[in-house]
Motif scaffolding. Structure first.
Motif, PDB file in Angstrom:
ATOM      1  N   THR A 138      32.754  47.482  31.617  1.00 16.85           N
ATOM      2  CA  THR A 138      34.030  46.780  32.125  1.00 16.85           C
ATOM      3  C   THR A 138      33.702  46.298  33.717  1.00 16.85           C
ATOM      4  OG1 THR A 138      35.559  48.087  30.780  1.00 16.85           O
ATOM      5  CG2 THR A 138      36.613  46.691  32.509  1.00 16.85           C
ATOM      6  N   GLU A 139      33.332  47.329  34.452  1.00 17.86           N
ATOM      7  CA  GLU A 139      33.172  47.169  36.042  1.00 17.86           C
ATOM      8  C   GLU A 139      32.369  45.815  36.124  1.00 17.86           C
ATOM      9  OE1 GLU A 139      31.689  50.825  37.288  1.00 17.86           O
ATOM     10  OE2 GLU A 139      33.679  51.930  37.106  1.00 17.86           O
ATOM     11  N   CYS A 140      31.092  45.733  35.212  1.00 22.82           N
ATOM     12  CA  CYS A 140      30.243  44.615  35.176  1.00 22.82           C
ATOM     13  C   CYS A 140      30.952  43.298  35.077  1.00 22.82           C
ATOM     14  CB  CYS A 140      29.040  44.654  34.258  1.00 22.82           C
ATOM     15  SG  CYS A 140      27.928  46.142  34.808  1.00 22.82           S
ATOM     16  N   LEU A 141      31.835  43.452  33.929  1.00 19.76           N
ATOM     17  CA  LEU A 141      32.543  42.178  33.653  1.00 19.76           C
ATOM     18  C   LEU A 141      33.456  41.868  34.826  1.00 19.76           C
ATOM     19  CD1 LEU A 141      33.618  42.738  30.013  1.00 19.76           C
ATOM     20  CD2 LEU A 141      32.084  41.050  30.665  1.00 19.76           C
ATOM     21  N   ILE A 142      34.082  42.741  35.653  1.00 17.15           N
ATOM     22  CA  ILE A 142      34.910  42.429  36.632  1.00 17.15           C
ATOM     23  C   ILE A 142      33.888  41.860  37.712  1.00 17.15           C
ATOM     24  CG2 ILE A 142      36.047  43.562  38.497  1.00 17.15           C
ATOM     25  CD1 ILE A 142      37.390  45.294  36.367  1.00 17.15           C
ATOM     26  N   LEU A 143      32.889  42.177  38.164  1.00 14.11           N
ATOM     27  CA  LEU A 143      32.085  41.788  39.169  1.00 14.11           C
ATOM     28  C   LEU A 143      31.468  40.362  38.749  1.00 14.11           C
ATOM     29  CD1 LEU A 143      29.792  45.055  39.872  1.00 14.11           C
ATOM     30  CD2 LEU A 143      31.582  44.041  41.368  1.00 14.11           C
ATOM     31  N   LEU A 144      31.139  40.278  37.417  1.00 16.29           N
ATOM     32  CA  LEU A 144      30.814  38.833  37.218  1.00 16.29           C
ATOM     33  C   LEU A 144      31.916  37.904  37.184  1.00 16.29           C
ATOM     34  CD1 LEU A 144      28.644  39.422  33.680  1.00 16.29           C
ATOM     35  CD2 LEU A 144      27.974  38.312  36.127  1.00 16.29           C
ATOM     36  N   ASP A 145      33.193  38.217  36.782  1.00 14.33           N
ATOM     37  CA  ASP A 145      34.460  37.588  37.251  1.00 14.33           C
ATOM     38  C   ASP A 145      34.591  37.046  38.752  1.00 14.33           C
ATOM     39  OD1 ASP A 145      36.616  36.357  36.037  1.00 14.33           O
ATOM     40  OD2 ASP A 145      37.811  37.532  37.587  1.00 14.33           O
ATOM     41  N   ARG A 146      34.315  37.892  39.588  1.00 11.36           N
ATOM     42  CA  ARG A 146      34.420  37.970  40.859  1.00 11.36           C
ATOM     43  C   ARG A 146      33.649  36.543  41.281  1.00 11.36           C
ATOM     44  NH1 ARG A 146      35.614  43.778  43.007  1.00 11.36           N
ATOM     45  NH2 ARG A 146      37.635  44.259  42.363  1.00 11.36           N
ATOM     46  N   CYS A 147      32.135  36.782  40.979  1.00 14.67           N
ATOM     47  CA  CYS A 147      31.165  36.073  41.471  1.00 14.67           C
ATOM     48  C   CYS A 147      31.156  34.681  40.811  1.00 14.67           C
ATOM     49  CB  CYS A 147      29.874  36.632  41.458  1.00 14.67           C
ATOM     50  SG  CYS A 147      29.156  36.933  39.847  1.00 14.67           S
ATOM     51  N   SER A 148      31.778  34.607  39.825  1.00 17.94           N
ATOM     52  CA  SER A 148      32.018  33.173  39.265  1.00 17.94           C
ATOM     53  C   SER A 148      33.292  32.487  39.391  1.00 17.94           C
ATOM     54  CB  SER A 148      31.760  33.424  37.652  1.00 17.94           C
ATOM     55  OG  SER A 148      32.629  34.162  37.127  1.00 17.94           O
ATOM     56  N   GLU A 149      34.247  33.054  40.174  1.00 12.63           N
ATOM     57  CA  GLU A 149      35.447  32.535  40.787  1.00 12.63           C
ATOM     58  C   GLU A 149      36.573  32.529  39.458  1.00 12.63           C
ATOM     59  OE1 GLU A 149      34.650  29.003  42.661  1.00 12.63           O
ATOM     60  OE2 GLU A 149      33.918  30.073  44.564  1.00 12.63           O
ATOM     61  N   GLY A 150      36.477  33.478  38.713  1.00 12.55           N
ATOM     62  CA  GLY A 150      37.466  33.538  37.733  1.00 12.55           C
ATOM     63  C   GLY A 150      37.180  32.942  36.135  1.00 12.55           C
ATOM     64  N   ARG A 151      35.824  32.603  36.148  1.00 19.72           N
ATOM     65  CA  ARG A 151      35.492  32.061  35.020  1.00 19.72           C
ATOM     66  C   ARG A 151      35.379  32.970  33.629  1.00 19.72           C
ATOM     67  NH1 ARG A 151      29.197  29.328  34.173  1.00 19.72           N
ATOM     68  NH2 ARG A 151      29.446  28.577  32.187  1.00 19.72           N
ATOM     69  N   VAL A 152      34.960  34.424  34.191  1.00 21.57           N
ATOM     70  CA  VAL A 152      34.870  35.146  33.026  1.00 21.57           C
ATOM     71  C   VAL A 152      36.618  35.407  32.417  1.00 21.57           C
ATOM     72  CG1 VAL A 152      34.596  37.788  32.465  1.00 21.57           C
ATOM     73  CG2 VAL A 152      33.207  36.384  34.098  1.00 21.57           C
TER      74      VAL A 152
END
Length: 408
Positions: free
Chosen positions: A367-381
């Motif tokens: 879940t923490e990895c998904l949150i980081l991916l979302d942040r660096c992709s500007e909400g794309r996740v």
């Protein structure tokens, strides 16, 4: 009253008589017990003590030829006799060291003690003739720390390299642990002098081709402490940074071995040490993203048993990679998102023996990895997960997705 003969002459003579008259060992012990420190540390005594130490070591060692060793094993009491000789020699060394320790308390003799101790130190290049020597050497080495180890570096580094280069795995691991202790307890400047650090690096790097997990673990831990020393020395020696560093070289080889590795013990060792290499390289981990991505996807897919050490290590690696190389992550969101969701589903539906705390740790890190991916992709996740959340009926999986969606 006749004057006493010089200690140099007496000690040399007793050393020469040892092979012919084993009883001399008892006389030597009695002499050392009664000798005055002032007499024992005469002008030529350090060299004579060194010769005596060599003679004692040879007297206590097992025979060099295989047929002689076989006779010791098969003869009546011959092996016990060899053990008794070694015990007698050990007692003589203890008495000699006690006498030198007593001499150190006298100010007039203090300067003569160190040269004598250097000569009396055990002859570890002969350790194969007496395998117990390696344990004595490693025990003594591991009990000498900063700042005292530096002055003995020339004597302890060659035996450590020699033991680490042995054909037996247990000796390799022991030698690498000795090298690690030296790296931790000798200043970097002294370690880099005369290219010693480079010699240690190449010896360790060659061990990375091994398939034995205990050796790989010892080597990687040692390299993690040696690499900063090498990199500091390189920065001081040249104006422009190198296109690749020793850390790059090690990580490239490790990733090459990780990708096809199927043995669980090695997968766990590699995965647990990988986050430290990512932290070490920082933004420069971008040089290795293609191969690192393949390794991460492969290790997320396969369970490695109840404790899931490999998966936990890889999730930590992914988290560190996103934090350091976040500008390169948006293009990798679809692939990583798919792998993380599949792993979350597998962990949730797995009916194996994985303990509940381990399942919770896996889901939390994913879940923490998904949150980081979302942040660096500007909400794309968040956008991609909307459809998944609406059609998923498993509460635990929905909970992970909800945490990502609610994170701001």
């Amino acid at each position: 009253m006749e004057p006493q003969p010089p200690a140099e002459r007496v000690l040399r003579r007793l050393g020469q008589l040892l092979p012919e008259r084993p009883g001399v060992l008892t006389e030597l012990g009695a002499l050392l017990e009664a000798a005055e420190p002032r007499w024992l540390l005469g002008p030529g005594s350090p060299a004579a003590l060194g010769e005596l130490a060599a003679a004692l070591s040879a007297f206590a060692a097992l025979p060099e030829r295989e047929q002689d060793a076989a006779e010791l094993r098969d003869g009546d009491g011959a092996y016990e006799a060899a053990a008794e000789r070694a015990a007698g020699v050990g007692r003589v060394f203890v008495r000699l060291l006690a006498k030198l320790e007593a001499a150190e308390a006298e100010e007039a003799l203090r300067s003569a003690v160190e040269p004598a101790l250097r000569r009396v130190a055990g002859h570890a290049d002969t350790w194969k003739r007496n395998p117990a020597t390696k344990h004595v050497f490693s025990w003594a080495l591991l009990h000498v720390t900063r700042p005292w180890l530096c002055q003995h570096l020339e004597r302890v580094l060659p035996p450590s390299l020699l033991i680490s280069d042995d054909f037996q795995e247990e000796n390799k691991v022991l030698g690498v642990r000795c090298l690690h202790h030296i790296v931790l307890n000798v200043p970097g400047a002294d370690l880099c002098q005369f290219n010693r650090a480079q010699v240690v690096y190449h010896a360790l790097y060659n061990h990375l081709y091994s398939r034995e997990a205990p050796l790989i673990q010892a080597v990687l831990l040692c390299l993690l402490d040696l690499l900063p020393i090498l990199e500091r020395a390189q920065r001081q020696q040249q104006q422009q940074p190198r296109p690749s560093s020793p850390c790059d070289e090690v990580l490239q080889l490790v990733l090459t071995h990780m990708e096809p590795e199927h043995r669980l013990a090695l997968r766990r060792v590699y995965a647990k040490t990988l986050p430290a290499f990512v932290q070490r390289l920082g933004i420069l981990i971008a040089r290795h993203l293609k191969r690192l991505e393949r390794v991460i996807l492969g290790y997320l897919e396969v369970s490695d048993g109840p404790e899931e050490e490999a998966r936990l290590g890889i999730l930590e690696t992914l988290q560190c990679t996103i934090e350091h190389a976040w500008p390169r992550m948006p293009c990798r969101v679809p692939v990583l998102l798919k792998a993380l969701l599949k792993m979350i589903w597998d962990v949730h539906t797995d009916q194996g023996s994985t303990p509940e705390p381990v399942r919770a740790a896996l889901l939390q890190r994913a879940t923490e990895c998904l949150i980081l991916l979302d942040r660096c992709s500007e909400g794309r996740v968040k956008i991609l997960l909307e459809g998944v959340y609406s059609c998923c009926e498993e509460n635990r999986v929905r909970e992970c997705i909800r945490k990502v969606q609610e994170n701001t």
